[in-house]
Each structure stands twice: as structure tokens, then as C-alpha cells.
Scaffold this motif. Structure first.
Motif, short mmCIF file in Angstrom:
data_model
loop_
_atom_site.label_atom_id
_atom_site.label_comp_id
_atom_site.label_asym_id
_atom_site.label_seq_id
_atom_site.Cartn_x
_atom_site.Cartn_y
_atom_site.Cartn_z
N UNK A 34 -6.14 -29.58 -21.74
CA UNK A 34 -7.48 -30.15 -21.79
C UNK A 34 -8.12 -29.99 -23.18
N UNK A 35 -7.29 -29.61 -24.17
CA UNK A 35 -7.71 -29.52 -25.58
C UNK A 35 -8.60 -28.33 -25.88
N UNK A 36 -8.84 -27.44 -24.94
CA UNK A 36 -9.73 -26.32 -25.20
C UNK A 36 -9.02 -25.19 -25.94
N UNK A 37 -7.70 -25.17 -25.90
CA UNK A 37 -6.90 -24.23 -26.69
C UNK A 37 -5.88 -25.04 -27.48
N UNK A 38 -6.15 -25.33 -28.73
CA UNK A 38 -5.25 -26.18 -29.51
C UNK A 38 -4.03 -25.42 -30.03
N UNK A 39 -3.13 -26.16 -30.63
CA UNK A 39 -1.91 -25.60 -31.20
C UNK A 39 -2.24 -24.47 -32.18
N UNK A 40 -1.40 -23.43 -32.12
CA UNK A 40 -1.47 -22.26 -33.01
C UNK A 40 -2.61 -21.30 -32.67
N UNK A 41 -3.30 -21.51 -31.55
CA UNK A 41 -4.25 -20.51 -31.10
C UNK A 41 -3.49 -19.24 -30.75
N UNK A 42 -3.96 -18.11 -31.24
CA UNK A 42 -3.30 -16.84 -30.94
C UNK A 42 -3.77 -16.29 -29.60
N UNK A 43 -2.83 -15.90 -28.77
CA UNK A 43 -3.13 -15.31 -27.47
C UNK A 43 -2.92 -13.80 -27.57
N UNK A 44 -3.99 -13.07 -27.76
CA UNK A 44 -3.87 -11.63 -27.95
C UNK A 44 -3.83 -10.91 -26.61
N UNK A 45 -2.92 -9.97 -26.49
CA UNK A 45 -2.77 -9.23 -25.24
C UNK A 45 -4.05 -8.49 -24.87
N UNK A 46 -4.70 -7.90 -25.85
CA UNK A 46 -5.91 -7.13 -25.57
C UNK A 46 -7.01 -8.01 -24.98
N UNK A 47 -7.24 -9.17 -25.58
CA UNK A 47 -8.28 -10.08 -25.08
C UNK A 47 -7.96 -10.59 -23.68
N UNK A 48 -6.71 -10.97 -23.47
CA UNK A 48 -6.31 -11.49 -22.15
C UNK A 48 -6.38 -10.39 -21.09
N UNK A 49 -6.03 -9.18 -21.48
CA UNK A 49 -6.12 -8.05 -20.56
C UNK A 49 -7.56 -7.82 -20.11
N UNK A 50 -8.50 -7.96 -21.03
CA UNK A 50 -9.92 -7.78 -20.71
C UNK A 50 -10.45 -8.94 -19.87
N UNK A 51 -10.07 -10.16 -20.23
CA UNK A 51 -10.56 -11.34 -19.52
C UNK A 51 -10.15 -11.33 -18.05
N UNK A 52 -8.87 -10.94 -17.79
CA UNK A 52 -8.34 -11.01 -16.44
C UNK A 52 -8.25 -9.66 -15.74
N UNK A 53 -8.77 -8.62 -16.39
CA UNK A 53 -8.73 -7.27 -15.81
C UNK A 53 -7.31 -6.93 -15.36
N UNK A 54 -6.36 -7.16 -16.27
CA UNK A 54 -4.95 -6.95 -15.99
C UNK A 54 -4.38 -5.92 -16.95
N UNK A 55 -3.36 -5.20 -16.48
CA UNK A 55 -2.62 -4.32 -17.37
C UNK A 55 -1.86 -5.18 -18.38
N UNK A 56 -1.60 -4.63 -19.55
CA UNK A 56 -0.98 -5.43 -20.60
C UNK A 56 0.43 -5.84 -20.25
N UNK A 57 1.12 -5.05 -19.42
CA UNK A 57 2.48 -5.47 -19.04
C UNK A 57 2.42 -6.74 -18.19
N UNK A 58 1.34 -6.92 -17.41
CA UNK A 58 1.16 -8.14 -16.63
C UNK A 58 0.88 -9.33 -17.54
N UNK A 59 0.08 -9.09 -18.58
CA UNK A 59 -0.21 -10.14 -19.56
C UNK A 59 1.08 -10.58 -20.25
#
Length: 239
Positions: A34-59
Motif C-alpha cells: 500500500x506504499x506506506x513502507x517503500x523500498x529500503x525502509x529499515x525494519x529494526x528489531x527493537x522498534x518492531x518488538x515495541x510495536x507488537x509487544x513481542x520478544x525479539x526472537x519472535x520478530x
């Protein structure tokens, strides 16, 4: 007071983790298409872990799945980035897709499973409906699923795995095309392929698929990467 036994509590935790992983995968997929995350956007484990309340191994598990499906590139010592295939890779992928999808069609025709083709027709009808209703993520997902399901009907599991990555990666590129009136993957073209299969017209099916993939390749734009805030894009649904 929690009355669950240790085993029940563990099963509940596992189910919760699986739900979060599936939601994270779907959110990132939709945001890419949907164009909200374009090419070369970095997906950081720390940010995703916080957003989804997940352990980093799950991320990491989700990122590995996204990488296996061709949507994310994992770079040593740098992290995970939304995939950004170059022009040469795009040409190579469509050339390979042409050969693999022709093989899939031949095997589907040899299997002659009319009930399976009816299920495929229903999928294309849902793709058309999603487009007409303006549900872009669902429409793009179904347009990609058509090709994967067609490979699945061939009965060749390795073919399915190979095409899943190619289809995801090329769909990612096509979906970034914002030219008015263009479609990432036309359901009209899918109907033509399907109608030829239903008639058991091998020559026509191969021709329609070749034309379809040619049109898909023509819709592939040059990617332009830019930075995005993951929390601003993905955190909206999970705050």
C-alpha cells in the motif's frame, strides 16, 4: 486468580505469540503493497518488538519469513530492509517466472481437476471484487495468490516454493507503480488464463500467461527509496 494449569498457560502464550507474528507479517505486507513502507525502509528489531509487544526472537522469525518470501532483504551486520530489486534482477525474475509458470500450466492441464479450477475462478472473482471495493492490500494479495495457487495445483511443491518468492518480489515492485489507471496484476488477464484452462486450450493458456507476464514486467517501475518511521506506519493499529 488464574486457574490455568502450566500446560494450558503455555498453550495460551504460544497461541498469543503466533497471533502477533501473523499480525506483524500481515501488517508489514499490507504496508509494503500500500506504499506506506517503500523500498529500503529499515525494519529494526527493537522498534518492531515495541510495536507488537513481542520478544525479539519472535520478530526475527517474522523477518526471516518475509525474507524467505522475497519481501525483505537481510543484510549481514546491517539488518533487515524492505526489498529493492534492481532492473537486472527484475528482468531475471520475470524470465524465470515465465518458464516456471508455463510449466505450472502444463501440469495443471495434465491433472485436469475441474473442481480445483472452480476454486481458482472464485479467487479471481474475489480479486476483482476487492479491486472494485477499493481494498488495495486484499486485491494485491489475491493477485499474487492466483499465481501461487496455480503452482499449487500443479502438485509440485518445489515449484510452489520457487514461485512464491518470485511472485512476492515482483508484486512488491509492480505495486509501487503509482501511474493512474495501471494495475499491479490485472484480474482481467487472470480470467483469460483461467478460461483457456477451462477449455483445455493449452496453446491459448500459454499465450495468455506469456502476455500477462509481459504486461506485469511493463508495469515494473524504478524504485526510489526513502526513510519512514515504523511506529508511525505500523504502530497505528497496535497502540
Amino acid at each position: 486468580m488464574n486457574s490455568n494449569t502450566p500446560g494450558e498457560a503455555e498453550n495460551t502464550d504460544n497461541a498469543d505469540n503466533l497471533d502477533k507474528e501473523q499480525r506483524m507479517y500481515r501488517d508489514i505486507y499490507d504496508a509494503i503493497m500500500d506504499h506506506r513502507l517503500p523500498a529500503r525502509t529499515k525494519l529494526t528489531e527493537q522498534s518492531l518488538s515495541e510495536i507488537y509487544a513481542m520478544a525479539r526472537h519472535g520478530v526475527r522469525k517474522v523477518l526471516n519469513q518475509l525474507a524467505a518470501d522475497g519481501l525483505v532483504d537481510l543484510e549481514p551486520n546491517r539488518g533487515a530492509f524492505i526489498a529493492s530489486p534492481g532492473e537486472k534482477e527484475a528482468q531475471d525474475m520475470f524470465e524465470l517466472r515465465h518458464n516456471l509458470e508455463q510449466l505450472a500450466l502444463e501440469k495443471v492441464l495434465a491433472n485436469d481437476d475441474r473442481q480445483a479450477l472452480q476454486g481458482l475462478r472464485q479467487m479471481v472473482e474475489r480479486e476483482r471484487d476487492a479491486y472494485q471495493q477499493g481494498d488495495r492490500p486484499q486485491w494485491i494479495r489475491l493477485s499474487a495468490d492466483f499465481h501461487i495457487e496455480l503452482a499449487r495445483l500443479s502438485g509440485n511443491d518445489l515449484l510452489v516454493d520457487m514461485l512464491r518468492r518470485l511472485v512476492s518480489r515482483t508484486t512488491l515492485m509492480i505495486s509501487s507503480n503509482d501511474v493512474p489507471g495501471t494495475r499491479p496484476c490485472s484480474f482481467d488477464e487472470h480470467f483469460k488464463v483461467l478460461e483457456a484452462l477451462e477449455r483445455r486450450d493449452k496453446k491459448s493458456a500459454l499465450h495468455e500467461m506469456a502476455q500477462h507476464l509481459h504486461q506485469c514486467a511493463c508495469r515494473t517501475p524504478k524504485n526510489v527509496g526513502k526513510s519512514f518511521d515504523l511506529k508511525a506506519v505500523l504502530g497505528q493499529k497496535n497502540s
